[in-house]
Motif scaffolding. Structure first.
Motif, mmCIF file in Angstrom:
data_model
loop_
_atom_site.group_PDB
_atom_site.id
_atom_site.type_symbol
_atom_site.label_atom_id
_atom_site.label_comp_id
_atom_site.label_asym_id
_atom_site.label_seq_id
_atom_site.Cartn_x
_atom_site.Cartn_y
_atom_site.Cartn_z
ATOM 1 N N ALA A 267 -20.397 -10.571 5.714
ATOM 2 C CA ALA A 267 -21.688 -11.002 5.185
ATOM 3 C C ALA A 267 -22.453 -9.832 4.597
ATOM 4 O O ALA A 267 -23.001 -9.911 3.499
ATOM 5 C CB ALA A 267 -22.498 -11.673 6.283
ATOM 6 N N GLN A 268 -22.450 -8.732 5.337
ATOM 7 C CA GLN A 268 -23.227 -7.583 4.892
ATOM 8 C C GLN A 268 -22.688 -7.023 3.580
ATOM 9 O O GLN A 268 -23.441 -6.766 2.636
ATOM 10 C CB GLN A 268 -23.182 -6.510 5.979
ATOM 11 N N MET A 269 -21.385 -6.883 3.513
ATOM 12 C CA MET A 269 -20.832 -6.246 2.321
ATOM 13 C C MET A 269 -20.968 -7.138 1.103
ATOM 14 O O MET A 269 -21.288 -6.653 0.004
ATOM 15 C CB MET A 269 -19.373 -5.874 2.575
ATOM 16 N N VAL A 270 -20.737 -8.432 1.299
ATOM 17 C CA VAL A 270 -20.910 -9.339 0.160
ATOM 18 C C VAL A 270 -22.349 -9.287 -0.330
ATOM 19 O O VAL A 270 -22.627 -9.233 -1.531
ATOM 20 C CB VAL A 270 -20.512 -10.774 0.558
ATOM 21 N N SER A 271 -23.291 -9.268 0.616
ATOM 22 C CA SER A 271 -24.699 -9.260 0.226
ATOM 23 C C SER A 271 -25.044 -8.012 -0.567
ATOM 24 O O SER A 271 -25.705 -8.085 -1.604
ATOM 25 C CB SER A 271 -25.588 -9.318 1.470
ATOM 26 N N TYR A 272 -24.598 -6.865 -0.073
ATOM 27 C CA TYR A 272 -25.037 -5.631 -0.725
ATOM 28 C C TYR A 272 -24.288 -5.339 -2.006
ATOM 29 O O TYR A 272 -24.772 -4.595 -2.857
ATOM 30 C CB TYR A 272 -24.937 -4.459 0.256
ATOM 31 N N GLU A 273 -23.095 -5.955 -2.127
ATOM 32 C CA GLU A 273 -22.379 -5.792 -3.395
ATOM 33 C C GLU A 273 -23.223 -6.306 -4.548
ATOM 34 O O GLU A 273 -23.230 -5.733 -5.634
ATOM 35 C CB GLU A 273 -21.088 -6.619 -3.345
ATOM 36 N N ILE A 274 -23.927 -7.407 -4.290
ATOM 37 C CA ILE A 274 -24.715 -8.009 -5.367
ATOM 38 C C ILE A 274 -25.826 -7.066 -5.797
ATOM 39 O O ILE A 274 -26.003 -6.785 -6.987
ATOM 40 C CB ILE A 274 -25.280 -9.354 -4.889
ATOM 41 N N ALA A 275 -26.542 -6.558 -4.821
ATOM 42 C CA ALA A 275 -27.631 -5.648 -5.150
ATOM 43 C C ALA A 275 -27.082 -4.413 -5.855
ATOM 44 O O ALA A 275 -27.658 -3.927 -6.841
ATOM 45 C CB ALA A 275 -28.375 -5.253 -3.885
ATOM 46 N N MET A 276 -25.955 -3.929 -5.371
ATOM 47 C CA MET A 276 -25.357 -2.738 -5.964
ATOM 48 C C MET A 276 -24.991 -3.007 -7.421
ATOM 49 O O MET A 276 -25.344 -2.230 -8.321
ATOM 50 C CB MET A 276 -24.113 -2.344 -5.160
ATOM 51 N N GLY A 277 -24.319 -4.133 -7.632
ATOM 52 C CA GLY A 277 -23.910 -4.459 -8.995
ATOM 53 C C GLY A 277 -25.100 -4.586 -9.925
ATOM 54 O O GLY A 277 -25.113 -4.015 -11.021
ATOM 55 N N LEU A 278 -26.129 -5.277 -9.462
ATOM 56 C CA LEU A 278 -27.282 -5.491 -10.336
ATOM 57 C C LEU A 278 -27.993 -4.172 -10.636
ATOM 58 O O LEU A 278 -28.486 -3.968 -11.738
ATOM 59 C CB LEU A 278 -28.250 -6.474 -9.679
ATOM 60 N N SER A 279 -28.049 -3.279 -9.627
ATOM 61 C CA SER A 279 -28.742 -2.023 -9.887
ATOM 62 C C SER A 279 -27.971 -1.189 -10.904
ATOM 63 O O SER A 279 -28.564 -0.460 -11.699
ATOM 64 C CB SER A 279 -28.941 -1.251 -8.583
ATOM 65 N N VAL A 280 -26.639 -1.318 -10.899
ATOM 66 C CA VAL A 280 -25.865 -0.523 -11.841
ATOM 67 C C VAL A 280 -25.958 -1.085 -13.255
ATOM 68 O O VAL A 280 -25.900 -0.339 -14.229
ATOM 69 C CB VAL A 280 -24.395 -0.439 -11.375
ATOM 70 N N ILE A 281 -26.162 -2.400 -13.346
ATOM 71 C CA ILE A 281 -26.212 -2.982 -14.696
ATOM 72 C C ILE A 281 -27.328 -2.342 -15.515
ATOM 73 O O ILE A 281 -27.185 -2.109 -16.716
ATOM 74 C CB ILE A 281 -26.385 -4.514 -14.601
ATOM 75 N N GLY A 282 -28.432 -2.003 -14.832
ATOM 76 C CA GLY A 282 -29.512 -1.323 -15.537
ATOM 77 C C GLY A 282 -29.015 -0.073 -16.230
ATOM 78 O O GLY A 282 -29.255 0.156 -17.421
ATOM 79 N N ILE A 283 -28.256 0.711 -15.479
ATOM 80 C CA ILE A 283 -27.797 1.980 -16.051
ATOM 81 C C ILE A 283 -26.714 1.748 -17.106
ATOM 82 O O ILE A 283 -26.612 2.477 -18.092
ATOM 83 C CB ILE A 283 -27.330 2.906 -14.912
ATOM 84 N N VAL A 284 -25.960 0.660 -16.903
ATOM 85 C CA VAL A 284 -24.957 0.321 -17.914
ATOM 86 C C VAL A 284 -25.661 -0.002 -19.228
ATOM 87 O O VAL A 284 -25.233 0.418 -20.308
ATOM 88 C CB VAL A 284 -24.107 -0.868 -17.437
ATOM 89 N N TRP B 260 -31.283 -9.176 0.726
ATOM 90 C CA TRP B 260 -31.549 -10.331 -0.117
ATOM 91 C C TRP B 260 -32.977 -10.394 -0.604
ATOM 92 O O TRP B 260 -33.236 -10.902 -1.689
ATOM 93 C CB TRP B 260 -31.224 -11.627 0.631
ATOM 94 N N LYS B 261 -33.905 -9.928 0.242
ATOM 95 C CA LYS B 261 -35.299 -10.142 -0.121
ATOM 96 C C LYS B 261 -35.969 -8.910 -0.701
ATOM 97 O O LYS B 261 -37.073 -9.004 -1.223
ATOM 98 C CB LYS B 261 -36.088 -10.635 1.093
ATOM 99 N N MET B 262 -35.336 -7.740 -0.571
ATOM 100 C CA MET B 262 -35.977 -6.560 -1.143
ATOM 101 C C MET B 262 -35.104 -5.925 -2.216
ATOM 102 O O MET B 262 -35.531 -5.740 -3.342
ATOM 103 C CB MET B 262 -36.306 -5.564 -0.043
ATOM 104 N N LEU B 263 -33.869 -5.587 -1.861
ATOM 105 C CA LEU B 263 -33.032 -4.909 -2.840
ATOM 106 C C LEU B 263 -32.730 -5.817 -4.025
ATOM 107 O O LEU B 263 -32.836 -5.392 -5.179
ATOM 108 C CB LEU B 263 -31.724 -4.466 -2.191
ATOM 109 N N LEU B 264 -32.362 -7.046 -3.741
ATOM 110 C CA LEU B 264 -31.970 -7.933 -4.830
ATOM 111 C C LEU B 264 -33.111 -8.195 -5.806
ATOM 112 O O LEU B 264 -32.948 -8.008 -7.017
ATOM 113 C CB LEU B 264 -31.417 -9.244 -4.255
ATOM 114 N N PRO B 265 -34.301 -8.579 -5.300
ATOM 115 C CA PRO B 265 -35.405 -8.763 -6.259
ATOM 116 C C PRO B 265 -35.760 -7.473 -6.980
ATOM 117 O O PRO B 265 -36.008 -7.471 -8.190
ATOM 118 C CB PRO B 265 -36.561 -9.227 -5.382
ATOM 119 N N ALA B 266 -35.747 -6.360 -6.259
ATOM 120 C CA ALA B 266 -36.082 -5.097 -6.910
ATOM 121 C C ALA B 266 -35.071 -4.796 -8.005
ATOM 122 O O ALA B 266 -35.437 -4.363 -9.111
ATOM 123 C CB ALA B 266 -36.096 -3.968 -5.877
#
Lengths: 627, 364, 101, 159
Positions: B160-177, B340-346
């Protein structure tokens, strides 16, 4: 001539009714009555204006919109006013206004005052639609509408099951008549269509009437007359009217004496051009009318309830009107309708005033000696009673006299009809003064507690009484032998019917003298028997039969209600479960039997379905590849 | 052809050698570092022929020897195949991720251009995420195969933890992409060689500071280390998903974890801290903003670059170790809420702002 | 040397058939779901093969959408599995026949 | 060619394992392996983007989700194999397989088209995705949103 004045006559009361329905409770009881009365008074003023505008042979028209359009038939919500309508409108709105005014006093202490006035206004609306309608369909709307209002108002005090039963009775009995009316209307339309005039407008009917086949005309008019017997309480459908006295007294005055019950008479008058085509029907109407007059008159003699006496009296007087209509004297019928509205409304309102004073007591045996306590009520009651008895120079004298004259002298009339009417006139005078003496003369038979509270009614109630009493005298002067303004006014609508122009010469004076004489005899008898104290024992089989209204209700109960109930019970207990349910269940059982084998296919296991799907796919592939 | 293959093989060997050894060293660094933070001496007993001074080397050798010689225990009713497969699955993604991380610019040797990167994929970033997403298998399978309710709990938590944080990680990198306009790591690093206003190195952290914070947090969470070590949480579920592991397999989990630390450090370096870039160092020497120029031989430049990369990676490894020994463990629900509620929205906000900025700057 | 397209298509057909067999045969809803994924992948392979051999990228775009749909399907399917399991304590499709009659 | 045969063999092997393994987790792992191998197959067909997406979405997300659900429900029973049903199902599938394979012999695209180097890369897919397929793309995102909400609503414990 067109005008948009007419629409406001029904619309004003309707608007007041709607306002009272939605806001009556919030605005306070007092206001509901004032609003309702003001609306009807407005209608009265408009009706007066319409009356001024009219000449005897003119017709005012006011078309609102097209209601039904189904080629080739077309019905419009359209109002017309001719001489007859104007008379009816003045009666409805004028007397209606007085009764509204009276009700503000009478109903002042009732919880449902706003509801009462909403119903009352609604009634005025429907009644004016009825008389203003320019086609039979719209007329039927008014016809049914007044029936609905009658039902609502009879059962106004719905906490008492007896009242709702009375309301139901009125409604159901009226339904029988309405059904006949509907049949008559459909038959008439069918006939009109056959003649190439697919319309139910009165004007069109009048133009085409002459071409209607005589036999059909008889059938149509018979059906219409059955409808009229329902609404106007004639034999055999009169039984609801006495029970309708369960409603508040102003309702009895307005609906069950002055206006609604006269709708049947109005119908025959409005369709007089049809009725004259059917002499058989006319004879039947005359016989039924005369029989009803006598029959109800005898019952009225033996009643002890102050309102029931008046109710049977109403039935009896309506019989007079039909008697007149039956001998072709529609003008006389409407004239009696007109005068009767005044004095019968006055009597009912007077009775209401008495009941009010007696704290709700309606039994005349517990009254007496009210003359001094209720002077205004007494004097107006006396005048109206004299009018009902037909003593000159009151209105009743002129109208009743005229009917009896026509019954004897018109081409459709006969000595027998006159004789029945004549006897009834004596009975009328007798029961009326029996009531008057029982209620107002002698010594009081009420308990002490009631006596202490007897008081004259408020001005809101006595003023209408006085106005109506004046009307009871003056209304008849429209047809003074020397200066008759009534017949010329209605001639264009109702046709000419003057006995003087027909066959045998009649000693008019003798007939009048005989009529007045028997009325005086009746009064004298009443005074002799009841004048100071009751001198007759009210028992014996004859009296019992009269008091029990010839056991007609019981007879109807035995003839119709019980068989019907039994049949319904049999249908409910045996037929419905056995045949209907059996058929339905049988079909269901059959389907279930078939599907019981089929449902094995539905294993509920998705994989079975998928496998079938797979097989199907393979088969399709095979077909496709082999092709 | 053969030379090319050989070069790739050498590069792969070098990277694997470096990463695995670094993982081993980190094991020692962690011991010593924790001791430092907790004001004690730490690992000081391993001695070779009575010589304990070379603690690093000793531990580096002694730990694997100790582990490898222990009994390999498989629980009763455990799934033998999966139990063996799991550690491999845990180690594999961490190692292969490094394949696309460039550790230096192109080196020209004898007319042959050698890209200092094992595999130059034009979708390198996606490749990284694909591999990172595979790292869950090791935990889940290992947890399940152990037939132990604690390990299963740990496995479920970890998944659960890794799946959740993968999303935030991916989205944060898209900015830099979006900012770099490429998915190719080498190209990204090159883009970070630019200068803002002539003096500020245009590193990712300068361009996308929020993305850096989010990415680093998510990366730490992906390594399942404190403060995100709910999957192993020894005070709650003994040792979580690897409670039934011992010997060589445990060593693989252990090495896998440190390899992930190294990989995370490498990713942060590559994406946000200029990779092998040294400020003001171009292909043939330093060009300082104040105008002075120091010419250098290409080989020297390459060595400097590789060294810079190594130093940066080591710094982030060290930062993660300090983090581990500084912060307390989050509760499981706190981890989920943070993800889910902080990293993802941020991350979404960052992505949106970045995209808007790009659209405004460069109208299509 | 690239294999001809027929090879890929046959491989795809076999994969699809294996998926079908899994869906029909297996008595575990989760495995059935997985077999469906297998079938989807077989189709994906066909699309990509045609995309490559026809030189049009659109086949790949469609595969992209298939993946999207597959993800949605898996998510909803698993949610249904969870709620069914919560009520009936079973994953056997034979026990899931509430809509039978 | 050899690469294809190796990959095809692995694909078939693992996919058969998916169907035949009695243990759910083994099936799931076999499927993950199948998907991984297929990702490589995609790479050989010049679809690197989709190959990576295959791993990212299928192996990395969907399979993890399935495993997660397996762990969560932890069904203990190993399912039985009724022989007749297996025979029936396998025969049906084999028949379908033959039918599908028969289709392949119809004229298909034989020659390999020439493609640019960027074929199957993110740019070429995105180019197509955001122009010709913009509407389906939007719909797909709506579909995902609906799926998320639906899944949450379904799996939520009834209160």
């Amino acid at each position: 001539m067109t005008t948009n004045l007419l629409r406001w006559i029904p619309l004003l009361p309707l608007a007041a009714a709607v306002l009272n329905v939605f806001f009556g409770g919030r605005w306070g009881k007092r206001f509901a009555g004032i609003l309702a009365s003001a609306a009807v008074f407005g209608s009265f003023l408009i009706a007066l204006r319409v009356f001024m505008l009219l000449s005897p042979d003119a017709v005012l028209r006011d078309t609102l919109y097209t209601w039904i359009e189904s080629e080739p038939f077309k019905a419009q919500v359209s109002f017309q006013a001719d001489a007859l309508t104007a008379v009816m409108l003045l009666v409805i709105t004028g007397i209606g206004f007085l009764i509204h005014l009276y009700s503000t006093g009478y109903m002042a202490h009732d919880e449902g005052e706003a509801r009462f006035f909403a119903y009352l206004n609604l009634f005025v609306f429907f009644m004016s639609v009825l008389v203003l309608a320019d086609n039979l369909l719209l007329f039927f709307v008014g016809w049914e509408g007044v029936g609905l209002c009658s039902f609502l108002l009879i059962g106004f005090w719905y906490e008492d099951p007896a009242n709702t039963t009375a309301g139901n009775k009125a409604f159901i009995v009226n339904r029988i008549g309405d059904f006949a009316f509907l049949l008559g209307m459909l038959l008439l339309f069918w006939e009109m269509n056959r003649l190439g005039v697919p319309s139910l407008d009165f004007a069109a009917l009048k133009d085409a009437a002459a071409r209607i086949a005589p036999d059909t005309a008889v059938l149509i008019t018979l059906l219409f007359f059955i409808g009229a017997t329902g609404k106007s309480a004639q034999i055999p459908l009169y039984v609801w009217l006495p029970d309708a006295m369960a409603g508040p007294t102003p309702v009895s005055a307005l609906i069950h004496a002055a206006t609604m019950v006269t709708a049947g008479v109005y119908l025959t008058a409005r369709l007089n051009f049809l009725f004259v085509l059917a002499p058989y029907t006319l004879s039947l109407i005359a016989i039924i009318g005369a029989a009803t007059a006598l029959f109800a008159g005898t019952i009225a003699v033996a009643q002890n309830d102050i309102k029931r006496v008046l109710a049977y009296s109403t039935v009896s007087q309506l019989g007079y009107m039909f008697l007149a209509a039956g001998v072709g004297a529609f003008s006389a019928a409407v004239f009696h309708l007109f005068t009767h509205a005044f004095f019968k409304a006055c009597l009912f309102l007077g009775a209401g005033s008495v009941i009010h004073a007696m704290g709700g007591e309606q039994d005349m045996r517990k009254m007496g000696g009210l003359r001094r306590r209720l002077p205004a009520t007494y004097w107006t009651y006396l005048i109206a009673g004299l009018a009902l008895a037909g003593i000159p120079p009151t209105a009743g004298f002129f109208s009743k006299d005229r009917i009896l004259l026509e019954a004897y002298a018109s081409p459709h009339g006969s000595l027998a009809l006159w004789l029945v009417g004549w006897i009834t006139a004596g009975l009328t005078a007798f029961y009326m003064f029996r009531q008057l003496f029982l209620v107002f003369h002698g010594t009081s038979r009420a308990p002490e507690s009631v006596q202490a509270h007897v008081h004259e009614s408020p001005a809101a109630m006595t003023i209408p009484l006085i106005v109506l009493a004046l009307g009871s005298i003056a209304a008849g002067w429209l047809a003074l032998p020397s200066r008759d303004v009534w017949d010329p006014w209605l001639q264009a609508v109702l046709g000419r019917s003057n006995p003087a122009e027909h066959g045998e010469a009649v000693n008019e004076t003798l007939l009048v003298a005989l009529t007045v004489g028997i009325a005086l005899v009746g009064i004298a008898a009443a005074y002799f028997l009841y004048g100071r104290e009751r001198r007759v024992r009210e028992d014996g089989p004859l009296w019992g039969t009269l008091a029990q209204k010839y056991y007609i209700d019981e007879l109807y109960d035995f003839l119709f209600v019980r068989p019907f109930t039994a049949a319904a019970n049999w249908l409910a207990r045996a037929f419905d479960p056995g045949i209907i349910d059996g058929a339905v269940n049988g079909v269901a059982g059959l389907v279930r039997g078939i599907s019981a084998s089929g449902r094995r296919l539905q294993s509920g296991n998705v994989q079975h379905y998928l496998f079938a799907f797979l097989i199907g796919t393979i088969l399709i592939f095979v077909y496709w590849l082999r092709r | 052809m053969i030379v090319d293959l050989a070069i790739v093989a050498v590069k792969a060997f070098l990277v694997l050698f470096m990463v695995l050894n670094l993982a081993g060293i980190l094991g020692w660094v962690e011991r010593k570092g924790s001791a430092l933070i907790q004001d004690r001496i730490g690992a000081n007993r391993a001695s070779i022929f009575g010589f304990a001074g070379m603690g690093l080397v000793n531990t580096l050798i002694a730990d694997p020897i100790k582990m490898l010689t222990k009994e390999d225990f498989i629980p009763a009713h455990g799934d033998r195949l999966m139990h063996t497969l799991a550690p491999c699955l845990a180690l594999f993604p961490a190692l292969v991720t490094f394949a696309v991380i460039p550790f230096g610019d192109v080196l020209v040797v004898g007319g042959r251009e050698i890209n200092l990167q094992v595999a130059n994929l034009n979708i390198g970033i996606l490749y990284i995420f694909a591999m990172a997403s595979l790292s869950v298998y090791g935990i889940v399978i290992g947890a399940w195969a152990s037939n132990n309710k604690f390990s299963l709990l740990g496995g479920v938590r970890g998944a659960a933890q890794m799946v959740s944080y993968e999303i935030a990680m991916g989205l944060s990198v898209i900015g830099i992409v979006i900012v770099y306009g490429t998915l190719e790591p080498q190209a990204m690093v090159r883009a970070q060689g630019e200068l803002f206003w002539g003096w500020l190195p245009a590193w990712g952290v300068v361009r996308q500071p929020l993305a850096f914070l989010l990415f680093f947090t998510a990366a730490v969470a992906e390594t399942k280390r404190l403060p995100f070590d709910a999957p192993e949480g020894e005070s709650e579920i003994v040792a979580g998903y690897h409670v039934e592991y011992s010997g060589g397999k445990f060593l693989m989990f252990f090495a896998g974890e440190f390899a992930e630390v190294v990989t995370a450090a490498g990713l942060v370096t590559t994406l946000f801290f200029g990779g092998w870039q040294v400020p003001y160092l171009l292909r043939d020497g330093f060009y300082f903003p104040w105008g002075s120029v120091v010419s250098l031989a290409p080989l020297t430049v390459t060595i400097l670059q590789v060294a810079a990369f190594t130093v940066k990676v080591l710094f982030f490894c060290w930062l993660q170790i300090i983090l581990r020994w500084t912060l307390p463990r989050f509760r499981y629900d706190q981890i989920m809420r943070l993800g889910w509620k902080m990293l993802l929205p941020a991350a979404l906000v960052n992505l949106f702002l970045t995209a808007a900025w790009i659209v405004v700057r460069r109208p299509v | 040397m690239q294999a001809p397209i027929e090879y890929y298509l046959v491989l795809s057909a076999v994969l699809f058939a294996i998926g079908v067999a899994g869906v029909v045969i297996r008595r575990d809803v989760i495995v059935i779901l997985m077999s469906i994924e297998l079938m989807l992948n077989a189709v994906n392979l066909t699309f990509i093969a045609f995309s490559r051999f026809m030189g049009s990228v659109e086949g790949q775009v469609i595969v992209f959408f298939v993946m999207t749909v597959a993800a949605a399907e898996a998510v909803v399917g698993l949610a249904i599995v969870i709620s069914v399991f919560r009520f009936r304590q079973t994953l056997d499709p034979r026990d899931m026949q509430l809509l039978k009659w | 060619m050899i690469v294809f045969f190796i990959l095809a063999f692995l694909t078939l092997l693992f996919s058969l394992l998916v169907v035949t393994q009695r243990n759910v987790v083994h099936s799931a792992m076999a499927l993950a392996a199948t998907l991984f191998v297929m990702a490589v197959l995609f790479l050989t067909l010049d679809a690197p983007m989709l190959g990576v997406l295959q791993i990212l979405v299928y192996a990395g997300a969907i399979m993890i989700l399935i495993l997660f659900v397996i762990m969560l429900l932890n069904p203990l029973s190993i399912e039985a194999r009724p022989a007749a049903w297996w025979m029936l199902g396998s025969l049906g599938a084999a028949a379908l397989c033959l039918q599908l394979a028969a289709l392949v012999h119809r004229p298909a695209v034989s020659a390999e088209a020439a493609v640019p180097a960027s074929f199957g890369g993110p740019e070429s897919i995105a180019q197509s995705l955001f122009t010709d397929f913009a509407l389906p793309f939007g719909l797909a995102s709506v579909l995902l949103l609906v799926a998320i909400i639906g899944a949450v609503a379904l799996a939520q414990r009834q209160r």
